[in-house]
Scaffold this active site. Structure first.
Site, PDB file in Angstrom:
ATOM      1  CG  PHE A  47      41.648  34.685  30.786  1.00  0.00           C
ATOM      2  CD1 PHE A  47      41.025  35.892  30.507  1.00  0.00           C
ATOM      3  CD2 PHE A  47      42.694  34.675  31.691  1.00  0.00           C
ATOM      4  CE1 PHE A  47      41.431  37.065  31.131  1.00  0.00           C
ATOM      5  CE2 PHE A  47      43.097  35.846  32.326  1.00  0.00           C
ATOM      6  CZ  PHE A  47      42.453  37.039  32.041  1.00  0.00           C
ATOM      7  CG  ASP A  72      39.469  29.460  34.368  1.00  0.00           C
ATOM      8  OD1 ASP A  72      38.692  29.905  35.229  1.00  0.00           O
ATOM      9  OD2 ASP A  72      40.455  30.097  33.959  1.00  0.00           O
ATOM     10  NE  ARG A 130      34.785  41.434  29.739  1.00  0.00           N
ATOM     11  CZ  ARG A 130      35.556  40.829  30.643  1.00  0.00           C
ATOM     12  NH1 ARG A 130      35.753  39.532  30.574  1.00  0.00           N
ATOM     13  NH2 ARG A 130      36.151  41.502  31.605  1.00  0.00           N
ATOM     14  CE1 TYR A 158      39.539  38.842  38.947  1.00  0.00           C
ATOM     15  CE2 TYR A 158      41.078  37.835  40.477  1.00  0.00           C
ATOM     16  CZ  TYR A 158      40.700  38.127  39.186  1.00  0.00           C
ATOM     17  OH  TYR A 158      41.480  37.709  38.136  1.00  0.00           O
ATOM     18  CE  LYS A 159      37.283  36.721  36.314  1.00  0.00           C
ATOM     19  NZ  LYS A 159      37.629  37.969  35.643  1.00  0.00           N
TER      20      LYS A 159
END
Ligand SMILES: Cc1ncc(COP(=O)(O)O)c(C=O)c1O
Length: 423
Positions: free
Chosen positions: A139, A208, A382, A233-234
């Site tokens: 990422f 991560d 995605r 927040y996911k």
């Protein structure tokens, strides 16, 4: 009805039908949790891996935090409503989802900031070693933060792609920085194996967990992980820009030093001493005043994930992505679409990545069918299957819409090709 029997049945019938999806939904032990979220009618929200949906309880919790706590009790709320403990309290709850002890996790800042702190902390714990080893295609923020440290002269960044990355771990490597579930492909690394490889050469492993926490049953301590970070927040449904978390294994807490020495990481912040004395344990990784409202939202999201249960979520996530991939299995042959995500559900996170040269416009066209996915440059569509609120019929609808967009070439319409700032 298991996915396997449904798929076997579908194979016999020559197609994957809506009624199979409905039977899977009827047999889903988590089906009741969907109504605990606000989700717009007519929308199949497949980006819970990017921004989790809003739990209904969060609305009431924030209302209380604003009106009764901030509005009424004002500054007394730091004690009366225990605002001050929120980073550690929510951290301890997250710990239960990632195989950590309650005092090993604390919530603060963004994942990017936490990466900065933990990478520097790791480098200091391995004196004489300067290399941060990570993967190309990780990422971007992981790469950017590591590169930023290199520009400051604080480390040297080495890039190598897993699994070959193991051979790049030598006596110069202080820390191996890996993302557990890849943000694009959804491929999940073998955490135990890579951690062991790092340790066998004297390096630390920093994970991560942004695309794993709340979706997969992560076991940091069983895997021997040293350090970890992850997003709120996911799949934790903590809200846009929710604070992130950091994990420092207990065995490192005596040695770990946070490079950002803010007052909330002080042993006694309210002693107001001139001299910085680090707090014991992971609390040292705090920096400034905690974002109380954001923590209240995150805590509500985490409570809901804990109530649903991580094992059930992980099982359902695998079933949903497997079902969706079965539904679209014929598309590769004729549409120019290819599946990027691993075929083995145990090697996959809870999202699916599909490659197509026109992935951006396809993603836009899907929104006309109420299917919300996202696009990751240069060519990946995605689709996230957040198991707390996505069902099998949703997956079927997404597959049906995708088939229709491709067959009718609807993505060629100019309105689906207009660029937007956030993808
Ligand atoms: C793997 C990974 N790490 C980090 C981040 C970004 O974290 P933050 O915005 O909290 O710094 C993301 C965001 O999508 C991500 O997917």
């Amino acid at each position: 009805v298991t996915v396997r029997s449904a798929v076997a049945l579908a194979r016999r019938e020559g197609h994957l039908a809506l009624d199979i999806a409905r039977r899977l939904d009827a047999a889903d032990p988590l089906r009741g949790f969907r109504k605990r979220f606000h989700l717009p009618d007519g929308v199949v929200y497949l980006t819970g891996n990017s921004l989790g949906a809003l739990p209904k309880a969060t609305v009431n919790r924030l209302h209380r935090a604003i009106r009764a706590e901030w509005g009424q009790d004002l500054i007394d709320s730091w004690n009366k409503h225990d605002w001050i403990s929120a980073p550690a309290r929510v951290g301890a709850k997250i710990a239960s989802l990632i195989g950590a002890e309650p005092d090993e996790v604390i919530v603060s800042d963004s994942t990017s900031m936490n990466l900065f702190k933990l990478l520097l902390g790791a480098l200091a714990m391995r004196p004489g070693r300067r290399v941060v080893l990570t993967e190309p295609g990780n990422f971007p923020t992981n790469l950017y933060i590591a590169d930023g440290l290199q520009r400051l002269g604080l480390c040297e960044v080495r890039l190598a792609k897993a699994p070959a990355l193991v051979d790049a771990i030598d006596d110069d490597v202080a820390v191996v920085l890996l993302t557990h579930v890849h943000y694009q492909s959804a491929a999940a690394h073998d955490m135990a194996a890579f951690t062991e490889a790092a340790h066998s050469r004297g390096a630390l492993a920093l994970w991560d967990l942004s695309h794993s926490v709340g979706a997969l049953a992560v076991d940091l301590n069983v895997c021997g992980a040293d350090l970890a970070v992850g997003c709120g927040y996911k799949y934790l449904n903590g809200g846009p820009g929710a604070p992130a978390f950091q994990f420092v294994g207990r065995r490192h807490q005596g040695e770990f030093r946070s490079p950002i020495t803010g007052w909330m990481g002080h042993a006694a912040p309210f002693a107001f001493d001139d001299e910085y004395v680090p707090a014991a344990g992971v609390r040292q990784a705090l920096c400034g005043t905690p974002p109380v409202l954001a923590l209240a939202a995150l805590e509500t999201g985490v409570d809901l994930v804990r109530e649903i249960g991580i094992d059930g979520l992980a099982t359902k996530g695998r079933a949903l992505t497997s079902f969706f991939l079965q539904c679209v299995s014929d598309l590769e042959a004729w549409s120019g679409l290819s599946v990027v995500s691993p075929v083995d559900a145990l090697r996959r996170g809870s999202h699916v990545a599909l490659r197509h040269p026109d992935a951006f416009a396809i993603c836009q066209a899907l929104s006309a069918y109420g299917i919300v996915g996202d696009f990751r440059a240069p060519d990946v569509l995605r689709l996230g299957f957040a198991p707390a609120y996505i069902g099998f019929e949703d997956s079927w609808r997404a597959a049906a819409a995708l088939r229709s967009v491709l067959r009718e070439q609807r993505w060629k319409e100019p309105r689906f090709n207009e660029k937007r700032t956030v993808t």
